[in-house]
Design a protein around this motif. Sequence first.
Motif, PDB file in Angstrom:
ATOM      1  N   CYS A 177       0.848  -1.194   0.000  1.00  0.00           N
ATOM      2  CA  CYS A 177       0.000   0.000   0.000  1.00  0.00           C
ATOM      3  C   CYS A 177       0.886   1.247   0.000  1.00  0.00           C
ATOM      4  O   CYS A 177       1.789   1.375   0.831  1.00  0.00           O
ATOM      5  CB  CYS A 177      -0.889  -0.021   1.231  1.00  0.00           C
ATOM      6  SG  CYS A 177      -1.723   1.534   1.557  1.00  0.00           S
TER       7      CYS A 177
ATOM      8  N   ASP B  94       0.075   4.384   0.730  1.00  0.00           N
ATOM      9  CA  ASP B  94      -0.138   5.212   1.927  1.00  0.00           C
ATOM     10  C   ASP B  94       0.591   4.636   3.131  1.00  0.00           C
ATOM     11  O   ASP B  94       1.110   5.380   3.959  1.00  0.00           O
ATOM     12  CB  ASP B  94      -1.630   5.355   2.222  1.00  0.00           C
ATOM     13  CG  ASP B  94      -2.304   6.345   1.290  1.00  0.00           C
ATOM     14  OD1 ASP B  94      -1.753   7.441   1.092  1.00  0.00           O
ATOM     15  OD2 ASP B  94      -3.371   6.011   0.756  1.00  0.00           O
ATOM     16  N   CYS B  95       0.630   3.301   3.232  1.00  0.00           N
ATOM     17  CA  CYS B  95       1.364   2.680   4.334  1.00  0.00           C
ATOM     18  C   CYS B  95       2.859   2.903   4.183  1.00  0.00           C
ATOM     19  O   CYS B  95       3.557   3.132   5.180  1.00  0.00           O
ATOM     20  CB  CYS B  95       1.060   1.189   4.398  1.00  0.00           C
ATOM     21  SG  CYS B  95      -0.558   0.821   5.079  1.00  0.00           S
TER      22      CYS B  95
ATOM     23  N   THR C 291       1.485  -4.281   5.840  1.00  0.00           N
ATOM     24  CA  THR C 291       0.150  -4.419   5.271  1.00  0.00           C
ATOM     25  C   THR C 291       0.226  -4.927   3.835  1.00  0.00           C
ATOM     26  O   THR C 291       1.226  -4.758   3.146  1.00  0.00           O
ATOM     27  CB  THR C 291      -0.599  -3.083   5.285  1.00  0.00           C
ATOM     28  OG1 THR C 291       0.195  -2.118   4.615  1.00  0.00           O
ATOM     29  CG2 THR C 291      -0.894  -2.633   6.693  1.00  0.00           C
TER      30      THR C 291
ATOM     31  N   CYS D 277      -4.336  -0.535   0.663  1.00  0.00           N
ATOM     32  CA  CYS D 277      -4.664  -1.651   1.546  1.00  0.00           C
ATOM     33  C   CYS D 277      -6.097  -1.519   2.076  1.00  0.00           C
ATOM     34  O   CYS D 277      -6.776  -0.532   1.824  1.00  0.00           O
ATOM     35  CB  CYS D 277      -3.681  -1.712   2.706  1.00  0.00           C
ATOM     36  SG  CYS D 277      -3.946  -0.403   3.926  1.00  0.00           S
TER      37      CYS D 277
ATOM     38  N   HIS E  61      -6.669   1.738   3.961  1.00  0.00           N
ATOM     39  CA  HIS E  61      -6.612   2.994   3.213  1.00  0.00           C
ATOM     40  C   HIS E  61      -7.543   3.025   2.018  1.00  0.00           C
ATOM     41  O   HIS E  61      -7.750   4.081   1.432  1.00  0.00           O
ATOM     42  CB  HIS E  61      -5.170   3.256   2.753  1.00  0.00           C
ATOM     43  CG  HIS E  61      -4.260   3.687   3.867  1.00  0.00           C
ATOM     44  ND1 HIS E  61      -3.225   2.916   4.320  1.00  0.00           N
ATOM     45  CD2 HIS E  61      -4.273   4.811   4.623  1.00  0.00           C
ATOM     46  CE1 HIS E  61      -2.610   3.560   5.310  1.00  0.00           C
ATOM     47  NE2 HIS E  61      -3.232   4.704   5.522  1.00  0.00           N
TER      48      HIS E  61
HETATM   49 ZN   LIG Z   1      -2.434   1.285   3.739  1.00  0.00          ZN
END
Ligand SMILES: [Zn+2]
Length: 69
Positions: free
Chosen positions: A3, A5-6, A14, A28, A31
Amino acid sequence: MRCYDCLQEARSDTTGIGVCSRCGLATCENHARVRQVRVDHQNGLGSSYGRIPARRVVCHTCDMAETAH
Ligand SMILES: [Zn+2]
Ligand SMILES: [Zn+2]
């Protein structure tokens, strides 16, 4: 698939569940925002909406960008 954003938050544990339909980045479960969208069906007289909604995945960032006023 990680992901995005992760990764930005330095979390790497994730697993991506989908790809944002706007930016194309992996996202993910935490998100992703899954939206229902109506599908336009073209016919001879014009267009109508189908009874069954389709699905669209956008990431957290794009969701905020789309809903921000
Ligand atoms: Zn994420
Ligand atoms: Zn996105």
